[in-house]
Design a protein around this motif. Sequence first.
Motif, PDB file in Angstrom:
ATOM      1  N   GLU A  32      65.337 -12.053  24.162  1.00 53.38           N
ATOM      2  CA  GLU A  32      65.166 -13.354  23.532  1.00 53.38           C
ATOM      3  C   GLU A  32      66.226 -14.325  24.051  1.00 53.38           C
ATOM      4  O   GLU A  32      67.279 -13.897  24.546  1.00 53.38           O
ATOM      5  N   GLU A  37      69.177 -20.488  16.812  1.00 49.89           N
ATOM      6  CA  GLU A  37      67.931 -20.802  16.134  1.00 49.89           C
ATOM      7  C   GLU A  37      67.043 -19.560  16.055  1.00 49.89           C
ATOM      8  O   GLU A  37      66.976 -18.763  16.994  1.00 49.89           O
ATOM      9  N   ILE A  39      64.028 -17.234  16.326  1.00 51.24           N
ATOM     10  CA  ILE A  39      62.884 -17.154  17.226  1.00 51.24           C
ATOM     11  C   ILE A  39      61.635 -16.790  16.419  1.00 51.24           C
ATOM     12  O   ILE A  39      61.683 -15.937  15.531  1.00 51.24           O
ATOM     13  N   ARG A  40      60.535 -17.425  16.716  1.00 54.40           N
ATOM     14  CA  ARG A  40      59.278 -17.100  16.031  1.00 54.40           C
ATOM     15  C   ARG A  40      58.866 -15.685  16.377  1.00 54.40           C
ATOM     16  O   ARG A  40      58.756 -15.317  17.559  1.00 54.40           O
ATOM     17  N   SER A  42      56.541 -12.204  16.542  1.00 53.56           N
ATOM     18  CA  SER A  42      55.153 -11.843  16.795  1.00 53.56           C
ATOM     19  C   SER A  42      54.546 -11.221  15.538  1.00 53.56           C
ATOM     20  O   SER A  42      55.249 -10.848  14.594  1.00 53.56           O
ATOM     21  N   LEU A  46      56.451  -9.130  12.503  1.00 52.19           N
ATOM     22  CA  LEU A  46      56.330  -9.553  11.104  1.00 52.19           C
ATOM     23  C   LEU A  46      55.767  -8.440  10.231  1.00 52.19           C
ATOM     24  O   LEU A  46      56.199  -8.251   9.089  1.00 52.19           O
ATOM     25  N   ARG A  86      65.017  -8.752  12.515  1.00 51.87           N
ATOM     26  CA  ARG A  86      64.722  -9.000  11.100  1.00 51.87           C
ATOM     27  C   ARG A  86      64.908  -7.735  10.281  1.00 51.87           C
ATOM     28  O   ARG A  86      64.249  -7.529   9.261  1.00 51.87           O
TER      29      ARG A  86
END
Length: 298
Positions: A32, A37, A39-40, A42, A46, A86
């Motif tokens: 990444e 910030e 990162i969105r 996938s 999630l 996460r």
Amino acid sequence: MSGKVWFSSVMSNYLIGNKQGLRDKYYGEDWEPAQHEVIRASAKVLEAMEKHTHGYALERTDFPEATAVFDKKCFRRVGDLFVVGRFYAVKERLAEVLARFDLGNGGLVPFPIFQEDLKTPVEGKFYYLNFGARKRTILPNESKNVELVASNSATGVEIWKVNPWAEDGDVALSAAALAGPDLWIEEIVRDGLFMSEALAAALREAKFKIDFELKECAGLWRRCNDRVLPRPALRFRNPAHHPAGSIYRQNPCGGKGGRLSAINWRRFECQREQDCAAHQHGDTRRGAERFGHRTSCF
């Protein structure tokens, strides 16, 4: 497990995982960008994150393959509990404490942290905290300072959260909390960890530089000669006296509902200890009156 259980709201602490100076690499994907910030993620990540926070054990490939430091100043501030991608992770000293306890089907999963060159390992050992235990022992209607945040009318499932201002004794659990793993997530509680007295004591003794925000739960049980006895309900809902169906503690000495004063609470607990002693000496009638039937004093 001993007769005490503790709730930790550490998962609600947004500062854990904030600007740690780390960038991640997932299996089959590139590193990444080196940025603070978020990162969105996938759909796959999630989904894994959702399972992680709900207490399901993950496969190694669900976690990031590795992470790397891009901001040394920020990384130096990272505590014993932090976030990679996460997912919750721990440093070696906290891992050593957790490894002594039953973590269910999960456990501690080692992973590397590299320096800025993405090749040189950072000194130390690091582990993902792979949750692997779920229980359903919370009693929302017997609890205080808990809030219903979602419900499914089709399945009847309700999701609750413990408010940040909750105090010791506010969260009520059934006796089933005493069985099984030392660290778990309640199926119907959002952002909360529950742990045994032994694990909570070990965390306090180690004096980690992180506030686990531990609150003692109200266990609705008492032990007499290894027999678990139910504890009487301490709350009632009286819309007639209290608008909006507010939940209040019941006065153990009669009268209108309201908060138990410290004195009345001690009298209540003292009486229960006497009943417990009476049960141990064979006075089952008195125990039945206290634990099986409501009396004038309760």
